[in-house]
Design an enzyme around this catalytic site. Structure first.
Site, short mmCIF file in Angstrom:
data_model
loop_
_atom_site.label_atom_id
_atom_site.label_comp_id
_atom_site.label_asym_id
_atom_site.label_seq_id
_atom_site.Cartn_x
_atom_site.Cartn_y
_atom_site.Cartn_z
N LYS A 72 0.81 -1.23 0.00
CA LYS A 72 0.00 0.00 0.00
C LYS A 72 0.84 1.29 0.00
O LYS A 72 0.40 2.31 -0.50
CB LYS A 72 -0.96 0.01 1.19
CG LYS A 72 -2.09 -0.99 1.06
CD LYS A 72 -3.08 -0.85 2.20
CE LYS A 72 -4.22 -1.84 2.06
NZ LYS A 72 -5.28 -1.62 3.05
N ASN A 93 -4.64 1.94 -1.96
CA ASN A 93 -5.12 0.56 -2.10
C ASN A 93 -5.88 0.35 -3.41
O ASN A 93 -6.41 -0.73 -3.64
CB ASN A 93 -6.00 0.16 -0.91
CG ASN A 93 -7.35 0.82 -0.96
OD1 ASN A 93 -7.53 1.86 -1.59
ND2 ASN A 93 -8.31 0.23 -0.27
N ASP A 108 -10.25 2.68 1.40
CA ASP A 108 -10.59 2.13 2.73
C ASP A 108 -11.54 3.07 3.47
O ASP A 108 -12.62 2.68 3.92
CB ASP A 108 -9.32 1.95 3.59
CG ASP A 108 -8.60 0.64 3.30
OD1 ASP A 108 -9.26 -0.31 2.86
OD2 ASP A 108 -7.37 0.58 3.51
N ALA A 132 -5.45 2.79 15.91
CA ALA A 132 -4.71 3.78 15.11
C ALA A 132 -3.82 3.08 14.08
O ALA A 132 -2.70 3.51 13.82
CB ALA A 132 -3.87 4.66 16.04
N GLY A 134 -3.76 1.17 9.97
CA GLY A 134 -4.01 1.65 8.62
C GLY A 134 -5.48 2.00 8.36
O GLY A 134 -5.78 3.02 7.73
N ALA A 135 -6.39 1.16 8.84
CA ALA A 135 -7.82 1.42 8.61
C ALA A 135 -8.24 2.69 9.34
O ALA A 135 -8.93 3.55 8.79
CB ALA A 135 -8.65 0.22 9.06
N GLY A 248 -18.72 -3.95 9.30
CA GLY A 248 -17.57 -3.80 8.41
C GLY A 248 -17.77 -4.42 7.04
O GLY A 248 -16.98 -4.20 6.13
#
Ligand code: NDP
Length: 287
Positions: A72, A93, A108, A132, A134-135, A248
């Protein structure tokens, strides 16, 4: 001579390992449903081959591709341009290829936002975010760009929480703070939206982030990034307390929809994609 067209539009994904990523099934089901003659090829690309894979996609005139772990950040040096959010987040991404030019996006956070917008506009809202990674980073930046009033990020490693908060403060109109997370987290009074952006709950319907459930308030929106199982324990507990839950799975589906819009300019059927994933996840639970 036949006037049939035997050339499909090509899209796909570069990551490693890739065998457990169900995106190909989700997207190809929606291509078929829409009658679009396109393929989504799930490729195992090692870090040392990323440059060659990107060049290959251009050479074969792919419409675009997703990049997942571990590419990424590394993919950015092979791109011609970055969309605003991808530049701020510092990770890509989803890459669109047009006339040989590669433009990096980050879907994302956009996928999350599309799900959220089905229930509320984040503009002017106060957000409390767990995690905290990547998402979390992608979601926080998109919430900032969407005009959230304030974002509190909590994380066991507090430095990562402050890094995301600073990114939001410096690049969007939103205010944000990073806080350490130890023991049971309390949701501050006045919070509109609570988000679990940790990996807690992935593949485990009983796992739950350490949070004082009594500090959740009726009417709050409680979201989870975990796609499988979609109904996490955190969301179940929140629903029992009168909160609106957001899973999600919706984020994952919307991310796919947005990616194909960038590649083909066509909007796929989110319902077909969601059902495909549900079938895959329930089959793997049964197995
Ligand atoms: P990262 O590894 O980058 O981050 C993981 C985060 O979870 C970190 O903040 C980490 O905290 C935290 N964490 C892990 N275990 C615990 C714990 N026991 N208690 C508290 N915090 C914990 O992962 P990503 O951000 O890339 O992914 C996170 C989740 O999001 C994954 O489960 C992934 O499946 C999901 N995801 C879903 C998407 C969707 O479309 N639905 C898209 C992208 C991701 P620390 O830094 O302190 O270790």
């Amino acid at each position: 001579m036949s006037n049939q067209n035997f050339r499909s539009i090509l899209t796909g994904s570069f990551s490693t390992p890739c065998a457990d990523n169900p995106t190909v099934a989700m997207i190809e089901a929606a291509y078929r449903h829409a009658g679009i003659d396109a393929r989504y090829i799930n490729c195992d690309v090692k870090a040392t081959h990323l440059k060659a894979a990107v060049r290959g996609a251009v050479a074969m005139e792919w419409a675009g591709f997703n990049c997942s772990l571990p590419h990424k950040v590394a993919v950015i040096e092979y791109l011609d341009d970055l969309a605003e959010a991808a530049r701020i987040i510092g990770a890509v991404n989803c890459v669109a290829i047009r006339d040989g030019r590669l433009v990096g996006n980050n879907t994302d956070g956009k996928g999350f936002l599309a799900s959220l917008r089905d229930v509320v506009d984040p503009a002017g809202k106060k957000i409390f975010m767990l995690g905290a990674g990547g998402a979390a980073r992608a979601i926080a930046v998109e919430l900032g760009l969407a005009g959230a009033e304030h974002i509190t990020v909590i994380n066991r490693d507090a430095e990562k929480a402050e890094t995301i908060a600073a990114l939001v403060r410096d690049n969007t109109g939103s205010d944000a703070v990073g806080r350490p997370w130890s023991g049971k987290a309390c949701v501050p009074d006045g919070t509109d939206i609570v988000i679990n952006a940790t990996s807690v709950g992935l593949g485990d319907a009983q796992a739950m982030p350490e949070i004082d459930l009594d500090t959740l308030a009726k009417g709050q929106i409680v979201a989870d990034v975990i796609p499988n199982p979609p109904m996490t324990r955190f969301l179940r507990e929140a629903r029992e307390r009168g909160c609106t839950s957001l899973d999600g799975l919706g984020m994952l589906v919307n991310q796919g929809v947005i990616g194909v819009e960038l590649w083909l300019g066509k909007t796929l059927d989110a319902g077909v994609m969601k059902q495909t994933l549900r079938d895959i996840f329930s089959a793997s639970d049964a197995g």
